[in-house]
Design a protein around this motif. Structure first.
Motif, mmCIF file in Angstrom:
data_model
loop_
_atom_site.group_PDB
_atom_site.id
_atom_site.type_symbol
_atom_site.label_atom_id
_atom_site.label_comp_id
_atom_site.label_asym_id
_atom_site.label_seq_id
_atom_site.Cartn_x
_atom_site.Cartn_y
_atom_site.Cartn_z
ATOM 1 N N THR A 19 -17.382 71.882 2.153
ATOM 2 C CA THR A 19 -16.342 72.383 1.242
ATOM 3 C C THR A 19 -14.964 71.887 1.659
ATOM 4 O OG1 THR A 19 -17.623 74.395 0.818
ATOM 5 C CG2 THR A 19 -15.283 74.440 0.243
ATOM 6 N N ALA A 20 -14.658 71.983 2.951
ATOM 7 C CA ALA A 20 -13.348 71.542 3.447
ATOM 8 C C ALA A 20 -13.143 70.060 3.200
ATOM 9 C CB ALA A 20 -13.224 71.866 4.937
ATOM 10 N N ALA A 21 -14.198 69.274 3.423
ATOM 11 C CA ALA A 21 -14.091 67.838 3.191
ATOM 12 C C ALA A 21 -13.831 67.535 1.719
ATOM 13 C CB ALA A 21 -15.363 67.142 3.659
ATOM 14 N N LEU A 22 -14.544 68.236 0.824
ATOM 15 C CA LEU A 22 -14.332 68.031 -0.605
ATOM 16 C C LEU A 22 -12.924 68.460 -1.015
ATOM 17 C CD1 LEU A 22 -17.771 69.215 -2.060
ATOM 18 C CD2 LEU A 22 -17.038 66.887 -1.485
ATOM 19 N N ALA A 23 -12.425 69.527 -0.394
ATOM 20 C CA ALA A 23 -11.064 69.984 -0.685
ATOM 21 C C ALA A 23 -10.041 68.913 -0.312
ATOM 22 C CB ALA A 23 -10.772 71.268 0.078
ATOM 23 N N SER A 24 -10.316 68.180 0.760
ATOM 24 C CA SER A 24 -9.383 67.134 1.198
ATOM 25 C C SER A 24 -9.400 65.939 0.248
ATOM 26 C CB SER A 24 -9.747 66.677 2.614
ATOM 27 O OG SER A 24 -10.953 65.931 2.629
ATOM 28 N N LEU A 25 -10.453 65.827 -0.559
ATOM 29 C CA LEU A 25 -10.592 64.698 -1.476
ATOM 30 C C LEU A 25 -10.210 65.054 -2.909
ATOM 31 C CD1 LEU A 25 -14.093 63.507 -0.199
ATOM 32 C CD2 LEU A 25 -11.903 62.394 0.282
ATOM 33 N N ALA A 26 -10.109 66.349 -3.203
ATOM 34 C CA ALA A 26 -9.993 66.793 -4.599
ATOM 35 C C ALA A 26 -8.649 66.498 -5.226
ATOM 36 C CB ALA A 26 -10.293 68.284 -4.692
ATOM 37 N N GLY A 27 -7.589 66.492 -4.431
ATOM 38 C CA GLY A 27 -6.267 66.267 -5.007
ATOM 39 C C GLY A 27 -5.697 67.531 -5.609
ATOM 40 N N ASN A 28 -5.639 67.608 -6.928
ATOM 41 C CA ASN A 28 -5.015 68.726 -7.623
ATOM 42 C C ASN A 28 -6.019 69.862 -7.807
ATOM 43 O OD1 ASN A 28 -3.196 70.269 -9.082
ATOM 44 N ND2 ASN A 28 -3.611 69.209 -11.013
ATOM 45 N N ALA A 29 -6.175 70.689 -6.761
ATOM 46 C CA ALA A 29 -7.184 71.753 -6.806
ATOM 47 C C ALA A 29 -6.642 73.034 -6.180
ATOM 48 C CB ALA A 29 -8.451 71.320 -6.071
ATOM 49 N N VAL A 30 -7.199 74.161 -6.611
ATOM 50 C CA VAL A 30 -6.966 75.463 -5.977
ATOM 51 C C VAL A 30 -8.229 75.803 -5.195
ATOM 52 C CG1 VAL A 30 -6.560 77.931 -6.345
ATOM 53 C CG2 VAL A 30 -5.369 76.241 -7.747
ATOM 54 N N PHE A 130 -3.904 71.001 1.569
ATOM 55 C CA PHE A 130 -4.645 70.493 0.421
ATOM 56 C C PHE A 130 -4.376 71.295 -0.844
ATOM 57 C CE2 PHE A 130 -7.680 69.560 4.042
ATOM 58 C CZ PHE A 130 -7.213 68.260 4.209
ATOM 59 N N GLY A 131 -3.421 72.225 -0.786
ATOM 60 C CA GLY A 131 -3.098 73.005 -1.966
ATOM 61 C C GLY A 131 -3.186 74.499 -1.716
ATOM 62 N N THR A 132 -3.008 75.269 -2.770
ATOM 63 C CA THR A 132 -3.036 76.724 -2.668
ATOM 64 C C THR A 132 -4.452 77.212 -2.380
ATOM 65 O OG1 THR A 132 -1.186 76.944 -4.204
ATOM 66 C CG2 THR A 132 -2.560 78.892 -3.878
ATOM 67 N N MET A 133 -4.522 78.234 -1.527
ATOM 68 C CA MET A 133 -5.819 78.811 -1.165
ATOM 69 C C MET A 133 -5.752 80.324 -1.320
ATOM 70 S SD MET A 133 -7.742 78.504 2.521
ATOM 71 C CE MET A 133 -9.046 79.643 3.017
ATOM 72 N N VAL A 134 -6.779 80.888 -1.941
ATOM 73 C CA VAL A 134 -6.910 82.339 -2.061
ATOM 74 C C VAL A 134 -8.090 82.752 -1.192
ATOM 75 C CG1 VAL A 134 -7.113 84.294 -3.634
ATOM 76 C CG2 VAL A 134 -6.102 82.146 -4.442
ATOM 77 N N HIS A 135 -7.870 83.732 -0.330
ATOM 78 C CA HIS A 135 -8.930 84.123 0.605
ATOM 79 C C HIS A 135 -8.779 85.588 0.962
ATOM 80 C CE1 HIS A 135 -6.057 83.344 4.153
ATOM 81 N NE2 HIS A 135 -5.450 82.817 3.122
ATOM 82 N N ALA A 136 -9.739 86.131 1.699
ATOM 83 C CA ALA A 136 -9.753 87.570 1.980
ATOM 84 C C ALA A 136 -10.366 87.843 3.344
ATOM 85 C CB ALA A 136 -10.519 88.315 0.890
ATOM 86 N N LYS A 154 -10.471 85.682 -9.676
ATOM 87 C CA LYS A 154 -9.580 85.880 -10.816
ATOM 88 C C LYS A 154 -8.179 85.367 -10.499
ATOM 89 C CE LYS A 154 -7.629 89.487 -13.803
ATOM 90 N NZ LYS A 154 -7.586 90.956 -14.090
ATOM 91 N N LYS A 155 -7.699 85.665 -9.286
ATOM 92 C CA LYS A 155 -6.377 85.197 -8.879
ATOM 93 C C LYS A 155 -6.345 83.678 -8.782
ATOM 94 C CE LYS A 155 -2.125 85.658 -7.523
ATOM 95 N NZ LYS A 155 -1.070 86.159 -8.454
ATOM 96 N N ALA A 156 -7.394 83.085 -8.213
ATOM 97 C CA ALA A 156 -7.447 81.626 -8.097
ATOM 98 C C ALA A 156 -7.391 80.970 -9.473
ATOM 99 C CB ALA A 156 -8.708 81.210 -7.350
ATOM 100 N N LYS A 157 -8.070 81.570 -10.439
ATOM 101 C CA LYS A 157 -8.063 81.009 -11.792
ATOM 102 C C LYS A 157 -6.677 81.110 -12.419
ATOM 103 C CE LYS A 157 -10.822 80.886 -16.011
ATOM 104 N NZ LYS A 157 -12.031 81.401 -16.696
ATOM 105 N N GLU A 158 -5.995 82.233 -12.195
ATOM 106 C CA GLU A 158 -4.633 82.393 -12.719
ATOM 107 C C GLU A 158 -3.714 81.319 -12.147
ATOM 108 O OE1 GLU A 158 -3.524 86.342 -11.660
ATOM 109 O OE2 GLU A 158 -4.796 87.306 -13.166
#
Length: 291
Positions: A19-30, A130-136, A154-158
């Motif tokens: 997941t982390a590797a894909l996040a580094s490649l995604a570009g414009n992603a939350v 790599f962009g905004t991250m929502v976590h808990a 829901k927050k990530a989608k907003e």
């Protein structure tokens, strides 16, 4: 905007590293870490918290001994056996056994029982490289992980809508429990990460059955495939029988461990490595499937 959820049938498959590797490649992603019970994506992405929110969890009963009769009605009626007499002869709630049903509160003739929702859970909106991250983060023994996953998704989608992000990438929880169902519901695509072991095969089959019940498209990755080539083939044959494309068989490499020690993705640590190139290919195939 497409929502991609990376799942695994069990822990230890390398799902979060992928997941982390894909996040580094995604570009414009939350990014969204759905594994709220044992979150670890932050260990690689090192998020800087911008917002912190309390998430109210399960109800917890307590008894006011100063107004308790005591009639022991609550103890007799508690179906979970969570109420016991203390040394003073008064009923007392064991918080580890209480299921928060609030029956005792409703039947207490002296109104001596009160219930409050747990505040031992937090969720965050953070910045990463790599962009905004929502976590808990859930407290030990806390409940309602599925609802918390729904809250952060829901927050990530907003945020994704507001920032016009191309993707939401969810690091899902392992297994097939409540939090996995919450992570899966409504997502556009599942990437299933499996490991070549008997337990990995068994758990992958259970997860496939769950995802198929949601009629969600599935792509598969076999991680550390060369650790057990025979089992990797068995798993690949199973995916083929279910018409699930296998994006790649990722080889085992100590470089992944070295990258994690430095809190980097494998693509940051050594972008020319075989695994990094493999993950780039995986991401290109995911993008093609998401169009």
């Amino acid at each position: 905007m497409k929502e991609i959820t990376i799942l695994s049938g069990k822990g230890g498959t390398g799902k979060t590293s992928v997941t982390a590797a894909l996040a580094s490649l995604a570009g414009n992603a939350v990014l969204c870490d759905n594994d709220v019970d044992a979150a670890d994506l932050h260990l690689i992405l090192a998020p800087e918290v911008r917002e912190e929110h309390i998430y109210q969890g399960a109800w917890q009963a307590s008894i006011r001994q100063d107004i308790c009769l005591p009639c022991n009605l609550c103890m007799d009626k508690c179906r979970f056996g969570a109420i016991h007499l203390n040394e003073g002869g008064y009923p007392e709630v064991n918080p580890f056994q209480c299921e928060g049903c609030r029956l005792c509160e409703r039947i207490c003739p002296a109104n001596a029982i009160e219930s409050e929702q747990s505040t031992n859970n937090r969720w965050f909106v953070s910045s990463t490289r790599f962009g905004t991250m929502v976590h808990a983060k859930m407290g030990p023994g806390e409940e309602n992980s599925g609802k918390l996953v729904s809250t952060i998704r829901k927050k990530a989608k907003e945020i994704a809508i507001d920032t016009k992000a191309d993707f939401i990438i969810n690091d899902g929880p392992p297994g097939i429990g409540c939090s996995t169902i919450s992570a899966l519901s409504g997502t556009n695509l599942v990437v299933l990460v499996a490991e070549p072991s008997k337990s990995g095969f068994y758990d992958a089959r259970r997860l496939v059955e769950l995802v198929q019940s949601f009629d969600t498209p599935i792509l598969a990755v076999i991680n550390k495939a060369d650790v057990n080539n025979d089992m990797a083939k068995v798993i690949a044959d199973f995916f083929e029988s279910q018409q699930i494309p296998v994006l790649a068989k990722i080889p085992f490499s100590k470089e992944v461990v070295m990258a994690m020690v430095e809190a980097k993705t494998i693509n940051e640590y050594n972008g020319q490595s075989e695994i990094a190139q493999c993950l780039e290919t995986i991401w290109e195939k995911i993008k093609q499937k998401s169009v």
